[in-house]
Every structure is written in C-alpha cells, then in structure tokens.
Design a protein around this motif. Structure first.
Motif, mmCIF file in Angstrom:
data_model
loop_
_atom_site.group_PDB
_atom_site.id
_atom_site.type_symbol
_atom_site.label_atom_id
_atom_site.label_comp_id
_atom_site.label_asym_id
_atom_site.label_seq_id
_atom_site.Cartn_x
_atom_site.Cartn_y
_atom_site.Cartn_z
ATOM 1 N N UNK A 7 0.885 -1.160 0.000
ATOM 2 C CA UNK A 7 0.000 0.000 0.000
ATOM 3 C C UNK A 7 0.922 1.209 0.000
ATOM 4 N N UNK A 8 0.806 2.052 -1.018
ATOM 5 C CA UNK A 8 1.647 3.230 -1.170
ATOM 6 C C UNK A 8 0.775 4.458 -0.977
ATOM 7 N N UNK A 16 -3.626 14.185 -2.728
ATOM 8 C CA UNK A 16 -3.084 12.968 -2.130
ATOM 9 C C UNK A 16 -3.714 11.759 -2.795
ATOM 10 N N UNK A 17 -3.084 10.613 -2.631
ATOM 11 C CA UNK A 17 -3.643 9.393 -3.164
ATOM 12 C C UNK A 17 -2.999 8.175 -2.535
ATOM 13 N N UNK A 18 -3.550 7.019 -2.860
ATOM 14 C CA UNK A 18 -2.952 5.759 -2.429
ATOM 15 C C UNK A 18 -3.226 4.717 -3.505
ATOM 16 N N UNK A 19 -2.313 3.778 -3.632
ATOM 17 C CA UNK A 19 -2.455 2.696 -4.601
ATOM 18 C C UNK A 19 -1.964 1.405 -3.974
ATOM 19 N N UNK A 20 -2.434 0.299 -4.526
ATOM 20 C CA UNK A 20 -1.848 -1.000 -4.217
ATOM 21 C C UNK A 20 -0.861 -1.289 -5.335
ATOM 22 N N UNK A 43 1.622 6.081 -15.207
ATOM 23 C CA UNK A 43 0.290 5.456 -15.234
ATOM 24 C C UNK A 43 -0.750 6.236 -14.435
ATOM 25 N N UNK A 44 -0.320 6.880 -13.363
ATOM 26 C CA UNK A 44 -1.268 7.579 -12.511
ATOM 27 C C UNK A 44 -1.487 9.033 -12.881
ATOM 28 N N UNK A 45 -0.625 9.552 -13.748
ATOM 29 C CA UNK A 45 -0.757 10.943 -14.148
ATOM 30 C C UNK A 45 -0.438 11.935 -13.049
ATOM 31 N N UNK A 46 0.269 11.500 -12.017
ATOM 32 C CA UNK A 46 0.607 12.384 -10.896
ATOM 33 C C UNK A 46 1.762 13.301 -11.282
ATOM 34 N N UNK A 47 1.619 14.565 -10.969
ATOM 35 C CA UNK A 47 2.679 15.542 -11.211
ATOM 36 C C UNK A 47 3.423 15.787 -9.904
#
Length: 68
Positions: A7-8, A16-20, A43-47
């Motif tokens: 879990x990140x 904010x976000x979280x992913x497995x 893949x997540x498009x996070x800047x």
C-alpha cells in the motif's frame, strides 16, 4: 512467482492518493521507490509525486474484492 504487495500513500501537486502496488522483489532501497514514483508519473498521471509511506501486505492477494 512470489509477488510483494504494498500500500503506497503519496502526495502530488494537486492532492493525495494511495495505490496497491505489486512487484516481484521486496522494496529495499531508494531505487525501488523511484520505480514506484515513475509508475505514478506514467500510469497515474501524478505531477511531482512523493511517497508519504508504504506498507507491505503479508497476506496473499484476495481472490475477490469486498463490496460496500
């Protein structure tokens, strides 16, 4: 093949976000975390993502997702 699941929790330029996140080897160094950051960018498009925390799941992957 053994899979390590994590879990990140992360922050980025707009929130904010979280992913497995799964990988074939455990996270043991900053190069491994850089791989996660690259994934978030691609893949997540996070800047400008940065990792707040990560935790490895010890249990096997679930066979189905819980519903709410």
């Amino acid at each position: 093949m053994l899979s390590y699941r994590y879990l990140i929790a992360y922050a980025h330029s707009t929130g904010y976000g979280s992913i497995e996140f799964s990988r074939s080897a455990p996270i043991t160094c900053t190069d491994d975390l850089t791989e996660v950051l690259d994934y978030l960018r691609r893949k997540g498009g996070a800047t400008n993502p940065f990792i707040l925390s990560f935790s490895r799941f010890d249990n096997p992957a679930p066979t189905r997702r819980a519903t709410s």
